[in-house]
Design an enzyme around this catalytic site. Structure first.
Site, PDB file in Angstrom:
ATOM      1  N   VAL A   2       0.841  -1.199   0.000  1.00 31.16           N
ATOM      2  CA  VAL A   2       0.000   0.000   0.000  1.00 31.16           C
ATOM      3  C   VAL A   2       0.876   1.249   0.000  1.00 31.16           C
ATOM      4  O   VAL A   2       1.896   1.292   0.691  1.00 31.16           O
ATOM      5  CB  VAL A   2      -0.891   0.013   1.270  1.00 31.16           C
ATOM      6  CG1 VAL A   2      -1.696   1.291   1.356  1.00 31.16           C
ATOM      7  CG2 VAL A   2      -1.777  -1.194   1.326  1.00 31.16           C
ATOM      8  N   CYS A   3       0.444   2.271  -0.749  1.00 32.69           N
ATOM      9  CA  CYS A   3       1.052   3.603  -0.655  1.00 32.69           C
ATOM     10  C   CYS A   3      -0.064   4.631  -0.832  1.00 32.69           C
ATOM     11  O   CYS A   3      -1.237   4.318  -0.655  1.00 32.69           O
ATOM     12  CB  CYS A   3       2.178   3.784  -1.679  1.00 32.69           C
ATOM     13  SG  CYS A   3       1.622   3.854  -3.391  1.00 32.69           S
ATOM     14  N   ARG A   4       0.282   5.842  -1.215  1.00 33.74           N
ATOM     15  CA  ARG A   4      -0.717   6.897  -1.363  1.00 33.74           C
ATOM     16  C   ARG A   4      -1.646   6.639  -2.548  1.00 33.74           C
ATOM     17  O   ARG A   4      -2.853   6.746  -2.442  1.00 33.74           O
ATOM     18  CB  ARG A   4      -0.021   8.248  -1.499  1.00 33.74           C
ATOM     19  CG  ARG A   4      -0.974   9.420  -1.639  1.00 33.74           C
ATOM     20  CD  ARG A   4      -0.203  10.751  -1.666  1.00 33.74           C
ATOM     21  NE  ARG A   4      -1.110  11.831  -1.981  1.00 33.74           N
ATOM     22  CZ  ARG A   4      -1.378  12.243  -3.218  1.00 33.74           C
ATOM     23  NH1 ARG A   4      -0.802  11.663  -4.256  1.00 33.74           N
ATOM     24  NH2 ARG A   4      -2.219  13.239  -3.431  1.00 33.74           N
ATOM     25  N   GLY A  61      -0.673   4.062  -5.301  1.00 32.24           N
ATOM     26  CA  GLY A  61      -0.415   2.796  -5.981  1.00 32.24           C
ATOM     27  C   GLY A  61       0.903   2.753  -6.729  1.00 32.24           C
ATOM     28  O   GLY A  61       1.327   1.682  -7.158  1.00 32.24           O
ATOM     29  N   MET A 107      -4.119   4.735  -0.691  1.00 33.55           N
ATOM     30  CA  MET A 107      -4.899   5.322   0.407  1.00 33.55           C
ATOM     31  C   MET A 107      -5.813   6.432  -0.084  1.00 33.55           C
ATOM     32  O   MET A 107      -6.772   6.780   0.602  1.00 33.55           O
ATOM     33  CB  MET A 107      -3.962   5.821   1.506  1.00 33.55           C
ATOM     34  CG  MET A 107      -3.225   4.717   2.236  1.00 33.55           C
ATOM     35  SD  MET A 107      -4.322   3.470   2.986  1.00 33.55           S
ATOM     36  CE  MET A 107      -5.032   4.423   4.330  1.00 33.55           C
TER      37      MET A 107
END
Length: 96
Positions: free
Chosen positions: A62-64, A66, A91
Site C-alpha cells: 500500500v502507498c498513497r 499505488g 490510500m
C-alpha cells in the site's frame, strides 16, 4: 502484477481476515493514518527491512496512490517474493 482494490481489502478486514499489509509511504504520510493492522516499512527502507516481510503468504502493498507500492512489488519480486498484491488507487481510494 497482481492487484487488489482498496474496497476489497477493507471488505476482507471487515470479515475478520488477518491480512499482511505493508504500507510503504513515508513517516509523515502514515502519521495521518493507516490501515488498521498494517506494518509500516517505507519504500526506501525495503533493502534493509525486507526480511520482516513473510515470503510464504499473501502480502498486500500500500502507498498513497499505488505507484510506490508497485515499485515495492517489483523490488520484492526480484528478491524471490511471489504472493504479492498491489493495492491500486492506494490510500487516496481507501473507503472511510
Amino acid at each position: 502484477m497482481d492487484t487488489i482494490l482498496p474496497i476489497e481489502v477493507k471488505d476482507r478486514l471487515d470479515r475478520g481476515e488477518k491480512l499482511t499489509i505493508i504500507d510503504v509511504r513515508e513517516d509523515e504520510e502514515v502519521a495521518a493514518g493507516m490501515i488498521p493492522g498494517a506494518k509500516h516499512i517505507a519504500l526506501g527502507q525495503l533493502p534493509e527491512r525486507h526480511a520482516e516481510i513473510p515470503k510464504d503468504e499473501e502480502v498486500i502493498l500500500v502507498c498513497r496512490s499505488g505507484g510506490r507500492s508497485s515499485r515495492a512489488l517489483g523490488y520484492l519480486e526480484s528478491l524471490g517474493y511471489s504472493k504479492l498484491k498491489n493495492m491500486t488507487g492506494g490510500m487516496l481510494e481507501w473507503p472511510q
